[in-house]
Design a protein around this motif. Sequence first.
Motif, short mmCIF file in Angstrom:
data_model
loop_
_atom_site.label_atom_id
_atom_site.label_comp_id
_atom_site.label_asym_id
_atom_site.label_seq_id
_atom_site.Cartn_x
_atom_site.Cartn_y
_atom_site.Cartn_z
N THR A 29 -0.94 -3.55 -1.61
CA THR A 29 -0.09 -2.67 -0.81
C THR A 29 -0.66 -1.26 -0.80
OG1 THR A 29 2.19 -1.91 -0.53
CG2 THR A 29 1.38 -2.07 -2.77
N MET A 30 -0.26 -0.49 0.18
CA MET A 30 -0.57 0.94 0.21
C MET A 30 0.57 1.68 -0.46
SD MET A 30 -3.56 1.27 1.65
CE MET A 30 -3.63 3.04 1.99
N ILE A 31 0.23 2.59 -1.37
CA ILE A 31 1.25 3.36 -2.08
C ILE A 31 0.86 4.83 -2.09
CG2 ILE A 31 1.93 1.41 -3.55
CD1 ILE A 31 0.28 2.65 -5.81
N PRO A 32 1.83 5.73 -2.25
CA PRO A 32 1.49 7.14 -2.46
C PRO A 32 0.72 7.29 -3.76
CG PRO A 32 3.83 6.86 -1.96
CD PRO A 32 3.29 5.50 -2.25
N TRP A 33 -0.26 8.20 -3.80
CA TRP A 33 -1.08 8.32 -5.01
C TRP A 33 -0.22 8.64 -6.23
CZ3 TRP A 33 -1.66 11.96 -8.69
CH2 TRP A 33 -1.16 13.25 -8.43
N LYS A 34 0.91 9.31 -6.02
CA LYS A 34 1.77 9.70 -7.14
C LYS A 34 2.34 8.50 -7.88
CE LYS A 34 6.04 10.16 -4.39
NZ LYS A 34 6.86 9.20 -5.13
N ASP A 35 2.33 7.32 -7.24
CA ASP A 35 2.92 6.13 -7.85
C ASP A 35 1.89 5.22 -8.50
OD1 ASP A 35 5.41 6.98 -6.99
OD2 ASP A 35 5.33 5.82 -5.13
#
Length: 487
Positions: free
Chosen positions: A314-320
């Motif tokens: 999946t694509m996730i925000p880098w913060k996660d």
Amino acid sequence: MYFSSSIFGLVFVLWTAFAQTGPEVASYFKKHLSKNSAIYLPSESEYSLETTQRWNAYYAPTYIISVKPATDIDVQKIIEYAFLHNISFLGTGGGHAYSVTVGTIRNGIEIDLGNFDTVSIDQNANTMTVGGAVHFANITGLLYDAGKEFQVGSCSCVGILGATLGGGVGPYGGLHGLQIDALKSVRMVTGTGSLIEVSSTSHPDLWWGIRGAGFNFGIVTSATYQVYNFTHNGQAMSADFRFHAAQNASLYEFARSFTGRMPDAFSIDIAIAYNESFGGTYIFANFIYVGPLNEGIALIQPLIDLGPFDQNITMIPWKDIETSSKFGIDAVACIKGNFHSVWGLNLYQIDVPTLIAAINYMDVVYAQNADFRFAFLAIDMYAPQVTQSISDDSTAYPYRSAIARFLLDVGFSNSSRADVASQVGHTARSIFIPTSGANTTNIEVYVNYGHGDEGPLGWYTERKLPRLNELKKRYDPNRLFSHYNAL
């Protein structure tokens, strides 16, 4: 016995025949520290709630008191008192130190930096200033909201400064280098009691030393870092897989194939673990790619074709990345108070037969020791080009040439199993040493992954030690900071 020293610029004559009790120490600090400081005795009910508890109970230090200073001057006063009364102490930020060397502190003073918890981001200057108690979890959301990113580690609950002072590795290191490479300055109290700013222009000799061996010279109360504008709009591919143990050779060969050609935006983490519901010993792996999903999938297509029994891409925000990758294991990994016998080693090559031998060994360990089935053996591999583009001579950190790291965490809940856990760790590490690719007979290990038995040559190397030892004489002549993988 009398003891004389010129710490803090004065000569003190010290009578050390009588040990100080916790209440005696508390009485002194209540009179001499600032009003916002706090003092806790282990016997008090608030102690476990208000002080930073250690992640690892294995060879843990013992304290007669925990002090939470509110100012830099408070830190100076605590260190002065500890020195004058011959009491060992340890500064605590995240409380994550793996090494058994912290266990040399018995009946000491904990200097809990919990009040140094501020985060300040300057979007225009691309800088971030954090206090000594700030964890990675405290910065990721703030940076993301500001349109910035940083080379965080792999666990959200780790203290930033503790990780940084040893070097600081993580999946965004391929893009931005080590955490010490982003460091711009620190504010610290040294072993001489001095409160100083350290940077490339202020105490440049110590600036070299704190970047890779920083916990040997004092307590850092705040630090300023460079941060970076978003890569790929702040989004990254996170690909989690679970494989049967029998598929291990193909998986390790995949990792080895990236030696010398790893894209900066790509990272590899592979771990051997145990889960009864998955059939016992298995492998879980995480791959981060900071770029378009189709490019990331192209990189890992051979693993998709290999047929994992579970996957999540999946694509996730880098913060996660720390909290969501690896099937969300961060929440479990951050639980405090268990026993962890941790062992590490630098790798300069990926040797597939060695990794096969390691999974075979761990399979036996799991079969014979049901209480070690929380143990995992991991290899992390981050693109080294940016890290290696920075001169080895520019910092005390000695291992820019390493391409990967071995890390074994033998987690267990029964303290009586500590000796057996140590035997497991020692044996596992010995499997990797002959084929690690190191050009020395010393056990070379990233200092933050050190078990504690490797010694200064293993943590800092022969070529760095002479300069570091001179800095130790200058900034910590009484060797007050000698309880964590010390020089």
